[in-house]
Design a protein around this motif. Sequence first.
Motif, PDB file in Angstrom:
ATOM      1  N   CYS A 270      36.712  42.589  47.927  1.00  0.00           N
ATOM      2  CA  CYS A 270      36.615  41.692  46.765  1.00  0.00           C
ATOM      3  C   CYS A 270      35.269  40.956  46.767  1.00  0.00           C
ATOM      4  O   CYS A 270      34.841  40.429  47.792  1.00  0.00           O
ATOM      5  CB  CYS A 270      37.765  40.684  46.800  1.00  0.00           C
ATOM      6  N   LEU A 271      34.620  40.923  45.588  1.00  0.00           N
ATOM      7  CA  LEU A 271      33.318  40.260  45.443  1.00  0.00           C
ATOM      8  C   LEU A 271      33.461  38.800  45.000  1.00  0.00           C
ATOM      9  O   LEU A 271      32.460  38.120  44.843  1.00  0.00           O
ATOM     10  CB  LEU A 271      32.475  41.005  44.399  1.00  0.00           C
ATOM     11  N   CYS A 273      34.023  37.811  42.134  1.00  0.00           N
ATOM     12  CA  CYS A 273      33.255  37.676  40.891  1.00  0.00           C
ATOM     13  C   CYS A 273      34.047  36.968  39.803  1.00  0.00           C
ATOM     14  O   CYS A 273      33.463  36.439  38.845  1.00  0.00           O
ATOM     15  CB  CYS A 273      32.840  39.055  40.398  1.00  0.00           C
ATOM     16  N   GLY A 274      35.378  37.009  39.881  1.00  0.00           N
ATOM     17  CA  GLY A 274      36.200  36.339  38.862  1.00  0.00           C
ATOM     18  C   GLY A 274      36.435  37.168  37.615  1.00  0.00           C
ATOM     19  O   GLY A 274      37.058  36.684  36.664  1.00  0.00           O
ATOM     20  N   CYS A 276      38.506  39.520  37.149  1.00  0.00           N
ATOM     21  CA  CYS A 276      39.945  39.715  36.937  1.00  0.00           C
ATOM     22  C   CYS A 276      40.561  38.520  36.223  1.00  0.00           C
ATOM     23  O   CYS A 276      41.417  38.678  35.349  1.00  0.00           O
ATOM     24  CB  CYS A 276      40.642  39.995  38.264  1.00  0.00           C
ATOM     25  N   PHE A 309      38.712  32.275  41.912  1.00  0.00           N
ATOM     26  CA  PHE A 309      37.842  33.014  42.836  1.00  0.00           C
ATOM     27  C   PHE A 309      36.525  32.275  43.082  1.00  0.00           C
ATOM     28  O   PHE A 309      35.754  32.661  43.953  1.00  0.00           O
ATOM     29  CB  PHE A 309      37.550  34.417  42.294  1.00  0.00           C
ATOM     30  N   CYS A 359      37.764  45.274  37.300  1.00  0.00           N
ATOM     31  CA  CYS A 359      37.302  44.876  38.639  1.00  0.00           C
ATOM     32  C   CYS A 359      36.159  45.808  39.031  1.00  0.00           C
ATOM     33  O   CYS A 359      36.337  47.027  39.059  1.00  0.00           O
ATOM     34  CB  CYS A 359      38.444  45.004  39.644  1.00  0.00           C
TER      35      CYS A 359
HETATM   36  S1  SF4 Z   1      37.484  41.388  39.714  1.00  0.00           S
HETATM   37 FE1  SF4 Z   1      38.752  40.010  40.986  1.00  0.00          FE
HETATM   38  S2  SF4 Z   1      39.560  41.320  42.642  1.00  0.00           S
HETATM   39 FE2  SF4 Z   1      37.820  42.436  41.680  1.00  0.00          FE
HETATM   40  S3  SF4 Z   1      36.007  41.875  42.911  1.00  0.00           S
HETATM   41 FE3  SF4 Z   1      36.085  40.425  41.183  1.00  0.00          FE
HETATM   42  S4  SF4 Z   1      37.257  38.656  41.989  1.00  0.00           S
HETATM   43 FE4  SF4 Z   1      37.642  40.381  43.402  1.00  0.00          FE
END
Ligand code: SF4
Length: 378
Positions: A270-271, A273-274, A276, A309, A359
């Motif tokens: 998981c990055l 990144c938010g 999701c 996140f 994602c």
């Molecule tokens: S989309 Fe959500 S689960 Fe996927 S990398 Fe970003 S924060 Fe992590």
Amino acid sequence: MFSQSDHAGFLPLDRLHLLVAQLMQQGYQCLGPAVENGAIVMRELEASDGLPRGLQAEQAPGRYRLTTDPQNRYFAWANGPQAIKPQAFAPKESLWRVERDATGMLQFEAVIPDVPAQAIIGVRACDLAALALQDAHFLREGRRDPHYAQRREELFLVAVQCAEPGATCFCASTGDGPTPTTGYDLALAELPDGFVAVAGSAKGGAVLSALNLSPATPQQLDAARQQGLAAAAAQTRSLPGRLSPSGDTLRDALMGRLENPRWDEVASRCLACGNCTAVCPTCFCHAEIDEPALDGQASRHERIWDSCFGESHGHLHGFNVRPDIRSRYRQWLTHKLATWHDQFGRSGCVGCGRCIAWCPVGIDLTEEVAALTAGGQP
Ligand code: SF4
Ligand code: SF4
């Protein structure tokens, strides 16, 4: 839904523009699907015949591509990155502003949005279920949010049954789709020669009456029902409510696995990144910030979407309650699928699959749930 008792009408394919024209005539700003940056998003329709045709969306973990629908249908695309969340819960909006008056005193004023009545065409069953959850949060007894309420009251929702769910969809297993059952003003099922149309509200009934449609035939109603069943059967992903018919609920299973090593494994991918949470139609976390004018004479207090996140989201005075990605992913999944039951009486996931497709590293919450609950390891 789409039963004989629904008083369904039939809108021929070449008269779809009349529905849009009727909504425009009744004063609605009409939003419908539009292609932007290679994805389907909801944008204002400039003309009643402005709905695109012949699009499908191919989706997989970390993948979304528009393709051509060989049947040239209007609504053969499964959901895009944007649900109807932004229309009720704005990504950024002013809650209040303050200004220094001529005497030097600060004058505070609430800012309530002045929004046009909006009709959204092409709403999916999962998005209606998500909107009901947003309503439960923002319109709850004693804590009614006036900004959300103002936008929400102005919405007219034209739902469309999904005939071609994406490979990431699993709304059938959450009980939220693919056929809309509640929460719409009008619902359509697209057949080769037109749309079975039913009203779900008095507003919807008025629009349907104005269109003066002939009744849908039993064969058309049956075709709509069968199409919904086939779309449900085509879904390959699922989310269990229980691990087995007499076993733990998913809520209890997840809350009993807070130290499972899978949280470390998913955190390594998981990055944070938010993405999701941004695409999730039920996520409602937000932050509040102040935007002062450069001359120091005024300031606006803004609400913006936030994500669990983000590092700052877990920051309390003096320490961070979620200092690493492991704790943030765990917070997201256990809130969405477990403690949401305690807050709202159901899961916070409506099976739209957006968090899987959008994602960037293809993390799939159905796969994570299966891995976390496999075997007996807590
Ligand atoms: S989309 Fe959500 S689960 Fe996927 S990398 Fe970003 S924060 Fe992590
Ligand atoms: S958690 Fe994922 S699949 Fe569930 S509602 Fe949110 S975006 Fe859709």
